[in-house]
Design a protein around this motif. Structure first.
Motif, PDB file in Angstrom:
ATOM      1  N   GLN A 260     -36.711  -7.777 -30.397  1.00 30.43           N
ATOM      2  CA  GLN A 260     -36.426  -7.692 -31.835  1.00 30.43           C
ATOM      3  C   GLN A 260     -34.928  -7.836 -32.110  1.00 30.43           C
ATOM      4  O   GLN A 260     -34.527  -8.501 -33.047  1.00 30.43           O
ATOM      5  N   ASN A 261     -34.124  -7.202 -31.273  1.00 28.27           N
ATOM      6  CA  ASN A 261     -32.676  -7.268 -31.458  1.00 28.27           C
ATOM      7  C   ASN A 261     -32.069  -8.042 -30.281  1.00 28.27           C
ATOM      8  O   ASN A 261     -32.159  -7.597 -29.142  1.00 28.27           O
TER       9      ASN A 261
ATOM     10  N   PHE B 203     -24.608 -13.414 -35.122  1.00 28.39           N
ATOM     11  CA  PHE B 203     -25.944 -12.838 -34.897  1.00 28.39           C
ATOM     12  C   PHE B 203     -27.003 -13.933 -34.811  1.00 28.39           C
ATOM     13  O   PHE B 203     -27.875 -13.913 -33.943  1.00 28.39           O
TER      14      PHE B 203
ATOM     15  N   ASN C 203     -35.641 -11.723 -38.161  1.00 26.79           N
ATOM     16  CA  ASN C 203     -34.920 -10.575 -38.730  1.00 26.79           C
ATOM     17  C   ASN C 203     -33.430 -10.849 -38.846  1.00 26.79           C
ATOM     18  O   ASN C 203     -32.786 -11.210 -37.869  1.00 26.79           O
TER      19      ASN C 203
ATOM     20  N   ASP D 229     -29.252  -8.235 -29.186  1.00 30.18           N
ATOM     21  CA  ASP D 229     -28.264  -7.467 -28.419  1.00 30.18           C
ATOM     22  C   ASP D 229     -28.906  -6.573 -27.358  1.00 30.18           C
ATOM     23  O   ASP D 229     -28.228  -6.073 -26.467  1.00 30.18           O
ATOM     24  N   ASP D 230     -30.203  -6.341 -27.497  1.00 25.16           N
ATOM     25  CA  ASP D 230     -30.912  -5.576 -26.463  1.00 25.16           C
ATOM     26  C   ASP D 230     -31.325  -6.476 -25.315  1.00 25.16           C
ATOM     27  O   ASP D 230     -31.822  -6.004 -24.294  1.00 25.16           O
TER      28      ASP D 230
ATOM     29  N   ARG E 209     -29.432 -14.819 -31.697  1.00 24.55           N
ATOM     30  CA  ARG E 209     -30.895 -14.870 -31.812  1.00 24.55           C
ATOM     31  C   ARG E 209     -31.427 -16.138 -31.133  1.00 24.55           C
ATOM     32  O   ARG E 209     -32.394 -16.099 -30.370  1.00 24.55           O
TER      33      ARG E 209
END
Lengths: 189, 228
Positions: free
Chosen positions: B86-87, B141, B167, B89-90, B145
């Motif tokens: 979802q993120n 961002f 997102n 950055d994770d 992604r």
């Protein structure tokens, strides 16, 4: 009522810990260990805490082995003192401090006069240690999703290095954001 | 009858001992594209995490008709199922985009030439050629992604699961991701609560909330192509 009991437990722990710390006789320390063990079982402390005792003893035994390796006869008494003292203190901590949980412990310490700022710092540290652990778990999962399997190889060590690097970068960014948010809500100092 | 690629039977996901998804059933044929939709907090991400073996579950998980249960089964499954977090950055942790994209194929022990071919192909597919030697954390961002999708594609998975892939994206990057999803020939499961995306893709929608699909999900949102 619960707060009073928490205080009593903490004060009892501090007094007993200081006493054990000051003891030097093997016989007295054996008695202290027996009493700590009794307290551990009487207070129905969760048995899974004993796993912590195993981990701690792995370290203690390593120290003792080092001592005995240099001069076994001269250091035998010191080794016994270290072993008994460490285990008596650990069992005491498991019985009187750990079951309360960090939040209750900090509240009790605040009640006993620990400065509010230190309590806040401890709470924030705890909260962010948990966050860091979660972030690290996510990154580890991300690596596992892409076929990473740790092995004793340079590639594995390098990957862990990158994981820790990413975690540090993320932590710094998060710390800056939190600082900004706190400043915006009036934090000074 | 053809064996489905992924099948969940009475799938119940446990997070910290609580049942976050209960008795969920899903059947995904090879080559099929579907959307797993539902409001925040119904357990969409938890479901994906359980499918990948990161959360405990009850019920049955079958991949190509074979039950997936053990640690080894999940290791094999993760080679075949690409998961986009979802993120981003994770998900991203390598120093440059090129290394990020090369991570999975290098883990599979492929030759440097094959790793490079996959990196170039995935970068070209998502328009990342110019960014290959950039540090991952210096990207915007939206770019991160796209990298998070590309770095999964280099593993050449059979099934692609994307968790909220649109997102926080601006319109340009939103369209890039949506067009990629429409054009890819892989089996895809998109987890989302982005109604625009559901409308744009027009795929089969599986709802996790248990409530019937609101008609507004299909009719009220304008086609983003027309917004250009």
């Amino acid at each position: 009522m619960a707060e009073g009991r928490g205080r009593l437990r903490l004060l009892a722990f501090l007094a007993a810990a200081l006493l054990i710390y000051a003891l030097d006789s093997v016989r007295a320390l054996m008695l202290a260990l027996a009493l700590s063990s009794l307290l551990f079982f009487l207070l129905r402390t969760p048995r899974n805490y004993l796993k912590g005792l195993l981990y701690a003893n792995a370290f203690t035994l390593l120290v003792i082995a080092g001592l005995l390796f240099t001069d076994p006869i001269a250091h035998l008494r010191t080794a016994a003192v270290i072993f008994l003292k460490a285990n008596a203190l650990l069992l005491l901590t498991f019985a009187l401090v750990l079951p309360a949980g960090l939040l209750e412990l900090l509240r009790t310490l605040e009640g006993l006069g620990l400065p509010k700022r230190l309590v806040l710092l401890a709470l924030l540290s705890y909260r962010y240690l948990t966050t860091l652990r979660d972030e690290y778990e996510k990154l580890k999962r991300a690596a596992a999703c892409r076929g990473f399997e740790p092995s004793p190889s340079l590639r594995t060590y390098r990957t862990y290095g990158y994981l820790l690097g990413a975690l540090t970068a993320k932590s710094l960014l998060k710390a800056k954001e939190v600082y900004k948010a706190m400043t915006l809500r009036g934090l000074e100092g | 009858m053809k064996t489905p690629l992924l099948e969940l039977r009475n799938f119940t996901v446990l997070r910290s001992g609580k049942k976050v998804v209960k008795n969920f059933n899903l059947l995904l044929e090879e080559g099929e594209k579907a959307v797993l939709a539902g409001p925040n907090g119904v357990g969409k991400t938890s479901l994906a995490e359980a499918v990948l073996g990161f959360l405990p579950f009850e019920g049955e998980l079958l991949y190509r008709g074979r039950p997936v249960r053990t640690k080894e089964d999940f290791k094999l499954l993760r080679r075949k199922v690409g998961f986009v977090f979802q993120n981003p950055d994770d998900q991203l942790f390598m120093p440059t985009v090129r290394e990020e994209l090369a991570f999975a194929p290098a883990n599979f022990g492929l030759s440097p030439a094959e790793v490079n071919r996959r990196v170039e192909a995935a970068a070209a597919l998502l328009g990342l050629e110019e960014l290959l030697d950039e540090p991952t954390f210096s990207l915007s961002f939206g770019q991160r992604r796209l990298v998070s999708i590309a770095c999964v594609l280099t593993a050449e998975p059979e099934l692609l699961i994307l968790d909220e892939p649109t997102n926080g994206l601006d319109r340009e990057n939103w369209l890039r991701v949506a067009r990629f999803l429409n054009e890819t020939e892989k089996t895809v499961l998109v987890i989302t609560h982005d109604r625009d995306l559901v409308t744009f893709l027009g795929w089969r929608v599986v709802l996790l909330s248990g409530t019937p699909l609101a008609s507004s999900w299909r009719t009220e949102i304008p086609d983003p192509y027309q917004c250009d």
